[in-house]
Design an enzyme around this catalytic site. Structure first.
Site, PDB file in Angstrom:
ATOM      1  N   LYS A 278      36.415 -10.555 -39.445  1.00 20.76           N
ATOM      2  CA  LYS A 278      37.362 -10.858 -38.371  1.00 20.76           C
ATOM      3  C   LYS A 278      37.126  -9.905 -37.204  1.00 20.76           C
ATOM      4  O   LYS A 278      36.617  -8.796 -37.414  1.00 20.76           O
ATOM      5  CB  LYS A 278      38.790 -10.637 -38.876  1.00 20.76           C
ATOM      6  N   ARG A 352      42.321 -20.417 -49.550  1.00 20.66           N
ATOM      7  CA  ARG A 352      42.212 -21.674 -50.300  1.00 20.66           C
ATOM      8  C   ARG A 352      41.352 -21.497 -51.552  1.00 20.66           C
ATOM      9  O   ARG A 352      41.520 -22.208 -52.533  1.00 20.66           O
ATOM     10  CB  ARG A 352      41.674 -22.780 -49.374  1.00 20.66           C
TER      11      ARG A 352
END
Ligand code: BES
Ligand code: MN
Ligand code: ZN
Length: 495
Positions: A278, A352
């Site tokens: 990130k 996920r």
């Protein structure tokens, strides 16, 4: 903090602070008028002079008055009586809660329960009064060397003119229990990643099992997950030295034969993005990537405290997402516990990956309903901002029940589509699916990914990326969606 409700006459109550409502025309509430008479009309004099206009959510602290047993009186503006609404009442409660934190009172007698609020039940008023006061009392300063001066307020009594019935007493117990759950959720969220590791979360879950004999906590280690075939979950933890944990908390509040509601909470204790790193700005906020897990722990604590008659299981997959020489790389293909293979095109779409295995694992509890809670996508924040959580479900009746709980608690949620039309975005040339679906509809394709693992049961997904914490000056965990989840479970238990 301790909460109770009782019948009483405001002028005779011995307390550090008596809270009274004033409408915008300067008219005091019924209980306020009683107090005013006992005080030789000092309150109405103050209002007539303009010290308090009654404008909604304004406050005035009045020191000791002769004829009144309370040490001080806190006047709360309620706005125009004809215009009072759920929203304006909540704003007034918030103003009251803040003002109470400014006093040195050890206890308070709150006389706002008898105010008529259209379409709001006694239970609703009790719930929000207690949660509002508790929320203001929270201090995220446990790691300061000198904690800020603690609030002195310890005991709150809601005062009604009539005798409160059993339903109102129960509402107090429930609200007080939810307040402890919200507190726990916020405390865990605000803890930094170097303290709140997967091991730490597991320890707190085990501690909950020690405190409440209705909770049985089990912690599975990586070796066990390997045997279960959790290749998706394990691919996320490959880059870190902290061991991953799979935590289950089984709360038994009803007969064993009753199928449980399973709550699955994303427990990434720090999300750097992994090899798909990130950007640096605000990366610290990714300590909050375990907020789903924190909300599950908070909700389980709340229902255990109130002794809810329902079976509920919490499942928390927890690990860190860090880059290293052993980390998963973009393009790697992993096999999930369900047998479906996944091409990991972006290691930052890790939520996920841990959730899909936890969702497959959840089937072992023979669930009636499964709800996962996750800070899953930045795209959800773009769609709904910081107001509503994104709600997805494969059964509309379940979505409606969750929305009703969200409306009651003002812990807002908004239903998003889970249509198969979005599924092609997840197709991969090399595996059964890929873990990202492109920029378009990012929150939806994340939910569609999870839907591929939840076909066996009734399921809902809450994307809390925008609602679990606040950024900026007021940075801190919100405790959401503990109120929503607990209310959903309370309604379920009442059916
Ligand atoms: N934990 C983040 C989601 C997130 C981001 C929550 C910002 C709150 C604020 C999640 O693991 C993530 O990184 N998601 C990616 C998915 C993308 C790579 C498909 C995202 O949202 O950018
Ligand atoms: Mn991520
Ligand atoms: Zn994440």
């Amino acid at each position: 903090m301790e909460f109770s409700i009782k019948q009483g006459s405001p002028d005779k109550l011995r307390s550090g602070c008596c809270v009274i409502g004033v409408f915008e025309n300067g008219k005091l509430s019924e209980q306020g008028q009683q107090l005013d008479r006992a005080a030789g009309h000092r309150l109405s004099d103050l209002i007539a002079r303009g010290d308090m206009t009654g404008k909604n959510a304004t406050t005035l602290m009045v020191p000791q008055m002769e004829g009144i047993s309370a040490e001080r009186v806190l006047l709360i503006g309620l706005g125009k009586q004809a215009e009072i609404s759920a929203k304006s009442y909540l704003e007034a409660l918030k103003a009251m809660s803040r003002a109470l934190q400014q006093t040195v009172s050890k206890d308070a007698a709150v006389c706002l329960q008898d105010i008529e609020v259209p379409e709001c039940s006694e239970e609703w008023k009790i719930r929000h009064c207690i949660l509002s006061i508790s929320e203001s009392a929270y201090r995220p300063d446990q790691l300061k060397s000198k904690p800020a001066t603690p609030g002195t307020l310890k005991k709150i009594t809601l005062i009604t003119a009539g005798k409160p019935g059993v339903a109102m007493q129960r509402a107090v117990t429930q609200a007080a229990a939810i307040a402890t759950g919200v507190d726990l959720c916020r405390e865990l969220g605000d803890l930094p990643g170097n303290i709140c590791t997967p091991t730490y979360l597991a320890a707190r879950a085990l501690a909950l099992g020690k405190t409440h004999k209705t909770i049985k906590t089990t912690v599975l280690e990586e070796s066990h997950m390997r045997k279960l075939g959790m290749g998706a979950f394990l691919s996320v933890t490959k880059g870190t030295e902290q061991p991953a944990k799979l935590i289950s908390l089984e709360y038994q509040g009803a007969e064993k034969s009753q199928k449980p509601v399973v709550l699955v909470g994303k427990g990434i204790t720090f999300d750097s993005g992994g090899v798909s790193l990130k950007p640096g700005a605000e990366m610290d906020e990714m300590k909050y990537d375990m907020s789903g897990a924190a909300s599950v722990l908070g909700t389980i604590q709340a229902i255990a405290e109130m002794g809810l008659k329902l079976n509920v299981v919490g499942v928390i997959p927890s690990c860190e997402n860090l880059p290293s020489g052993s980390a998963t790389k973009p393009g790697d293909i992993v096999t999930s516990m369900s047998g479906q293979t996944i091409e990991v095109l972006n290691t930052d779409a890790e939520g996920r990956l841990i959730l899909c295995d936890a969702l497959t694992f959840s089937a072992k509890f023979k669930p009636d309903t499964v709800i996962d809670i996750a800070t899953l996508t930045g795209a959800c924040v773009i769609a709904l901002g910081n107001v509503a959580s994104g709600l997805y479900s494969n059964q509309d009746a379940l979505a409606q029940d969750l929305l009703a709980a969200a409306n009651f608690t003002h812990d807002k949620a908004w239903q998003m589509p889970l249509w198969d039309d979005y599924q092609p975005q997840l197709e991969s040339n090399f595996a059964d699916m890929q873990n990202i679906g492109g920029r378009a509809g990012g929150s939806i394709t994340a939910a569609c990914f999870l839907a591929r693992f939840t076909k066996a049961y009734r399921w809902a997904h809450l994307d809390i990326a925008g609602t679990a914490w606040k950024s900026g000056k007021d940075k801190g965990a919100t405790g959401r969606p503990v109120p929503l989840l607990t209310q959903y479970l309370i309604s379920r238990a009442a059916q």
